[in-house]
Structures are given as structure tokens and as C-alpha cells.
Scaffold this active site. Structure first.
Site, PDB file in Angstrom:
ATOM      1  N   ASP A 176     -38.174 -52.414 -27.082  1.00 38.81           N
ATOM      2  CA  ASP A 176     -38.041 -51.482 -25.958  1.00 38.81           C
ATOM      3  C   ASP A 176     -39.440 -51.011 -25.598  1.00 38.81           C
ATOM      4  OD1 ASP A 176     -35.575 -49.452 -24.757  1.00 38.81           O
ATOM      5  OD2 ASP A 176     -37.677 -48.845 -24.502  1.00 38.81           O
ATOM      6  N   THR A 208     -30.532 -52.792 -21.142  1.00 38.17           N
ATOM      7  CA  THR A 208     -31.595 -52.263 -20.283  1.00 38.17           C
ATOM      8  C   THR A 208     -31.006 -51.945 -18.915  1.00 38.17           C
ATOM      9  OG1 THR A 208     -32.230 -54.331 -19.186  1.00 38.17           O
ATOM     10  CG2 THR A 208     -33.118 -53.971 -21.389  1.00 38.17           C
ATOM     11  N   ARG A 237     -25.952 -54.952 -17.226  1.00 35.40           N
ATOM     12  CA  ARG A 237     -25.954 -55.168 -15.776  1.00 35.40           C
ATOM     13  C   ARG A 237     -26.033 -56.663 -15.495  1.00 35.40           C
ATOM     14  NH1 ARG A 237     -23.955 -50.930 -13.208  1.00 35.40           N
ATOM     15  NH2 ARG A 237     -24.578 -49.139 -14.430  1.00 35.40           N
ATOM     16  N   GLU A 266     -19.863 -59.362  -8.301  1.00 33.06           N
ATOM     17  CA  GLU A 266     -18.587 -58.926  -8.881  1.00 33.06           C
ATOM     18  C   GLU A 266     -17.564 -58.650  -7.784  1.00 33.06           C
ATOM     19  OE1 GLU A 266     -19.217 -55.745 -11.698  1.00 33.06           O
ATOM     20  OE2 GLU A 266     -20.526 -56.961 -12.933  1.00 33.06           O
ATOM     21  N   HIS A 284     -15.848 -56.397 -16.148  1.00 33.59           N
ATOM     22  CA  HIS A 284     -16.635 -55.147 -16.145  1.00 33.59           C
ATOM     23  C   HIS A 284     -15.841 -53.980 -16.742  1.00 33.59           C
ATOM     24  CE1 HIS A 284     -20.293 -53.145 -14.055  1.00 33.59           C
ATOM     25  NE2 HIS A 284     -19.954 -52.472 -15.149  1.00 33.59           N
ATOM     26  N   GLY A 286     -16.803 -52.204 -19.540  1.00 30.98           N
ATOM     27  CA  GLY A 286     -17.618 -51.395 -20.455  1.00 30.98           C
ATOM     28  C   GLY A 286     -17.267 -49.916 -20.473  1.00 30.98           C
TER      29      GLY A 286
HETATM   30  C1  9EZ Z   1     -37.455 -54.300 -20.809  1.00 27.67           C
HETATM   31  C2  9EZ Z   1     -36.735 -53.271 -21.419  1.00 27.67           C
HETATM   32  C3  9EZ Z   1     -36.135 -53.469 -22.644  1.00 27.67           C
HETATM   33  C4  9EZ Z   1     -36.649 -51.966 -20.759  1.00 27.67           C
HETATM   34  C5  9EZ Z   1     -35.852 -50.901 -21.111  1.00 27.67           C
HETATM   35  C6  9EZ Z   1     -36.129 -49.919 -20.202  1.00 27.67           C
HETATM   36  C7  9EZ Z   1     -37.706 -49.720 -18.240  1.00 27.67           C
HETATM   37  N1  9EZ Z   1     -37.063 -50.393 -19.340  1.00 27.67           N
HETATM   38  N2  9EZ Z   1     -37.376 -51.638 -19.697  1.00 27.67           N
HETATM   39  C8  9EZ Z   1     -37.549 -55.523 -21.433  1.00 27.67           C
HETATM   40  N3  9EZ Z   1     -35.613 -48.658 -20.130  1.00 27.67           N
HETATM   41  C9  9EZ Z   1     -36.231 -54.694 -23.254  1.00 27.67           C
HETATM   42  C10 9EZ Z   1     -36.933 -55.724 -22.665  1.00 27.67           C
END
Ligand code: 9EZ
Length: 509
Positions: A176, A208, A237, A266, A284, A286
Site C-alpha cells: 500500500d 484499492t 472495483r 455492470e 456485485h 460485496g
Molecule cells: C495502489 C494502491 C494499493 C493504492 C491504495 C490507495 C491511492 N491508493 N493506491 C497500488 N489508497 C496497491 C497497489
């Protein structure tokens, strides 16, 4: 006209009853629940409401937002705001709010369900039973014990997935860009770079938001770096896993299975992934639990009550700066920003170019962006536009004014400075009253409270004339302030004729 002045709310989707109950009982808000309106019915109805709450069915289009002449707020009971035209809302000064946390546990549990389903092909095996088969060879699976799960995105949902899958003795690693490694280490997730993650994983799950940087996060290049037979899960998403790349990887055997709750389109028109035997897909689901729906209904209501009571602004997606603007401590600073904007506009009426907002003092450290909006409101007060803290900077920009902020740590005293061209104003609070301390390098001997009606002289003031005029008009002088080159007078009401007062501006706050 305040953003927090919300008396009537329309709920246009079917929501947990707790939502309306909280709005009525805690917020004293009048609530109407009308699920299933047609777009035309919604457009006809919305003009009578200050707020609109939706789940997923109502499409909050630009037409709906425009028809909502009183509308100050659109609340979505759930994560994301895919069914709300957020740009149009911002232009109209309407706050868009969601409940980012209410669905987390449901999303995490569904993800775990898909991981377990993939490991043993539970849905496929169950479907074969329904077809009258007894296929024990075809559905040989693998244990999760000792396998590695890669978690991309380690916010609330990623964390809950990690904690749950650890109880199956999976090794949980992840990435992250925002959450620091020492934080994720506390819930048992060691972070690696994406390059280091791909080859380690037996399963990869994404949690994410959908951003340019996360669209196609798992693409052909990523699959190529993975173990052969890697399984992937997307309950976040549609589009974070590139659908074309996933299909190619499934066909080549590079991907050994996928659990998909979300799709780029979707419902999906292209059925290639859904029809693949190693894909477990869901429509969908979740957030589709009673608990998540209740929680989101309660959370959106609570957030709106907090806004109405001016306690806090939580969950706003189009006014991040405003989130901090709703504490009692910041209210007078917003009034000061507006007042300095009004004064700046009076002294420098042509609205063009750069306006600099400078803050100092620890309490204003992260106030720059909403104070920019506040100054913009003051600047644009006579523009005829419906300006508020949501769209202030946007409108200023449209009129050719760039309002930017900077914070200085030089002074520990809290103050706000606004400058445009050669005009430079310094203000502060006198207890909770907004006041002007300085124009350019001229400091007032006592701070000038920016309320009611003020007269401002550049050059010679004529206090004698002023007293005569005031007594003729039945008004009185409340205070008089002097700085070198400037004088200011607070008077009890506006004067209709200033022609005898020399170079004098009258400003009402
Ligand atoms: C990007 C991310 C997580 C990620 C998570 C969040 C803005 N952002 N980007 C690539 N909140 C894993 C891989």
C-alpha cells in the site's frame, strides 16, 4: 443559505429504517421516503429538499442537481459515488457524502468466501451436483494452509481480509503506498514492492480505490511475473484487474482461477470471463448484507446530523478541505477569510490574477484549502453566483483568479494574510471576532472588527465631517481606527452618500 441549514431530506432509494429515524429524532429533520421515483418525478420533487439520500438505484444526474434549487447535500449510503455526478454537484456547491466504512466487514468476508471457494471450486462442484453428477476427480482442490496471499491495498478491508485468512495459516503479504509498513506489521502483513510481490503469491486480492494508478494494476505484465496458476480476487472495483489480461492468463494457464464480484461494465455485456470454468463470479454483492445496509443507513444519517449540528463534516468526497472546516474553532477563521476577501475586493475591484492566502500559527497548519475557499466567497460576494465553501475556488478560477495558500511556521501566533497585487491584508481573531490588524505595512493601533458597516479611508480621513454626516443620518460612530495612511470607522448602519468624505470606501460585512 449555510451548507448546514438542512431541514428537509428526500430518501429516494430503499434504505434501512434507522436512517430516517436518526435524521428525525436526532437532527429534527423532516424526511420523506419515496423509493422508485422515475427520473422525471425526482426532478419535479427535488426542488423542495435541502438534502437527497440514495443507495444505488437513483441516478443523481446533473439535471437532478440543477433542479435541486435548495439542494446542499447528496448522501450515498454506501462506498463510492458511482451513481452521482460529482463534478456537477461541486459546480452547484452541493456536498456529496458517502459512508466509506459501513461495508468493510461485508466486503472482507465476501473476499474470504471467494478465496475459500477458489481453493476447492466449491461453487462449480455444487453446480455439478445440482446437475445430477457425482464428479469427485474433477474437483480436486488445494489447501490454503501455508499458501501466500498478496493483498494490494491495506486499508480497512485489506486489513480485515488479512486477519481472517491468517486463521487459515496463510502467509499474508501486501503493498500500500499510503499505509506505513510498521502499521500493517501490527496486523501481520509484511509489505513488499509490487515487483517483489508478484512471484511470491498463490492468491492475490485487490482492495484499492479505482484510480488511474490502480486501473489495470493486475495486467499482462503483472501476470507474467506471477507464479503459474496464481488465483486472483476482485471485490473492490471493476477494472483493477484488467479483464482482457485476466482472460488471456486463464486461457494460458498462467492464472488458475479468479473470483470476481465487480466488472468494468455492470452488468457485463461481455460474458467471456463469466463463462470461463475457473471463474467464480458474483453480481456485485460485496455490500449486500443486512448488517452493511443497516450500518450505511445509520452512518449516512449520523454524518448528516453531525453536519446539521455543525459538529463535523465526515465522509464528504468533493470537499476534502471542508472536512476540517466544521469544527467550532475554525468557524471564526472562515468568517475572517470571507471578510478579508470582501475587503480585498473593495480595495482591488478588478478580479484577475493570483490571490495568495498565507496562514501562520499551529492551529491553522492544515486550514489553507478551506480558507482559500472562504476568501474566494468574499471576493465573489457580488458576482451573482451561488458561491460557497464547496465551489469557491472553482468559481474564482473560472473568473481568472487563482487562490492559493501557504503556511508559514515563522510565527507561532495564529493569523491570516491575504494579498493580491500590491494589496496585502493581515487579519486575526480577537477572541472569536474576525478582525483586521494591518494593511500593507501599516498596523492599526487596535484591531478593527470586521462586522457590520465599516468606512475605509486611504489617505486623509475627515472625522469631523463623518460625525456631522452620521448625526444628520441618525447613525452613530462605534469605533475609529488609525494606521499610517489608512483610517477606519465602524458605523451603526450604511451611509447613503459618501461624497463628502474624501477617498472613502464603505464596506458591509
Ligand atoms: C495502489 C494502491 C494499493 C493504492 C491504495 C490507495 C491511492 N491508493 N493506491 C497500488 N489508497 C496497491 C497497489
Amino acid at each position: 443559505m449555510a451548507l448546514s441549514d438542512i431541514r428537509r431530506i428526500l430518501i429516494s432509494d430503499s434504505l434501512a429504517p434507522a436512517c430516517a429515524h436518526i435524521l428525525r429524532s436526532q437532527g429534527g429533520i423532516e424526511v420523506e421516503e419515496s423509493p422508485g421515483l422515475t427520473p422525471a418525478e425526482l426532478i419535479a420533487k427535488i426542488q423542495d429538499y435541502d438534502g437527497l439520500i440514495v443507495r444505488s438505484a437513483t441516478k443523481v444526474s446533473a439535471e437532478v442537481l440543477k433542479a435541486g434549487k435548495r439542494l446542499k447535500l447528496v448522501g450515498r449510503a454506501g462506498t463510492g459515488v458511482d451513481n452521482v455526478d460529482v463534478d456537477a454537484a461541486t459546480k452547484n456547491g452541493i456536498i456529496v457524502m458517502n459512508t466509506p466504512t459501513g461495508n468493510s466487514i461485508s466486503a472482507a468476508e465476501l473476499t474470504c468466501g471467494l478465496i475459500l471457494s477458489l481453493s476447492r471450486q466449491i461453487p462449480q462442484a455444487a453446480a455439478s451436483m445440482k446437475q445430477g453428477k457425482w464428479d469427485r476427480k474433477k474437483y480436486m482442490g488445494s489447501e490454503l494452509h501455508g499458501k501466500t496471499l498478496g493483498i494490494l491495498g491495506l486499508g480497512r478491508i485489506g486489513k480485515e481480509v488479512a486477519i481472517r485468512m491468517q486463521s487459515f495459516q496463510m502467509k499474508t503479504i501486501g503493498y500500500d503506498p499510503i499505509i506505513p509498513p510498521h502499521v500493517t506489521a501490527e496486523f501481520g502483513v509484511q509489505q513488499f514492492s509490487l515487483e517483489e510481490i508478484w512471484p511470491q503469491c498463490d492468491y492475490i486480492t485487490v482492495h484499492t480505490p479505482l484510480l488511474p494508478s490502480t486501473t489495470g494494476l493486475i495486467n499482462d505484465a503483472a501476470f507474467a511475473k506471477c507464479k503459474r496458476g496464481v488465483q486472483v480476487i476482485n471485490c473492490a472495483r471493476g477494472g483493477i484487474i484488467d479483464e482482457g489480461a485476466l482472460l488471456r492468463a486463464l486461457q494460458s494457464g498462467q492464472c488458475g482461477g479468479a473470483g470476481l464480484d465487480v466488472f468494468t461494465e455492470e452488468p457485463p455485456q461481455d460474458r467471456a470471463l463469466i463463462d470461463h470454468p475457473l471463474v467464480i463470479s458474483l453480481p456485485h454483492l460485496g455490500a449486500s448484507t443486512h448488517e452493511a445496509q443497516n450500518r450505511c443507513g445509520e452512518e449516512i444519517a449520523q454524518q448528516i446530523v453531525d453536519l446539521v449540528k455543525e459538529r463535523a463534516l465526515l465522509g464528504a468526497v468533493n470537499a476534502p478541505a471542508l472536512t476540517k472546516a466544521f469544527s467550532p474553532d475554525t468557524k471564526p477563521w472562515i468568517q475572517l477569510g470571507e471578510a478579508l476577501g470582501v475587503l480585498l475586493h473593495s480595495l482591488s475591484p478588478e478580479l484577475r490574477g493570483a490571490v495568495k492566502v498565507s496562514t501562520s500559527g499551529d492551529s491553522l497548519k492544515s486550514s489553507g484549502s478551506f480558507l482559500c475557499s472562504a476568501v474566494a466567497i468574499g471576493l465573489l460576494r457580488n458576482s451573482g453566483k451561488k458561491v460557497n465553501l464547496v465551489n469557491g475556488c472553482l468559481f474564482a478560477e473560472e473568473l481568472g483568479v487563482q487562490v492559493t495558500s501557504q503556511h508559514s511556521t515563522d510565527s507561532t501566533e495564529s493569523r491570516l494574510e491575504v494579498s493580491a497585487g500590491i494589496v496585502h491584508l493581515i487579519g486575526g481573531l480577537s477572541s472569536t471576532e474576525p478582525c483586521l490588524r494591518q494593511i500593507g505595512s501599516s498596523a492599526f493601533q487596535s484591531p478593527v472588527t470586521l462586522r457590520g458597516t465599516l468606512l475605509l479611508w486611504t489617505g486623509e480621513a475627515s472625522p469631523g465631517k463623518l460625525l456631522d454626516l452620521l448625526s444628520l443620518a441618525g447613525l452613530h460612530l462605534q469605533s475609529f481606527h488609525i494606521a499610517s495612511g489608512y483610517s477606519m470607522a465602524a458605523i451603526s448602519a450604511p451611509l447613503s452618500d459618501l461624497s463628502q468624505l474624501g477617498s472613502c470606501l464603505q464596506i458591509t460585512f
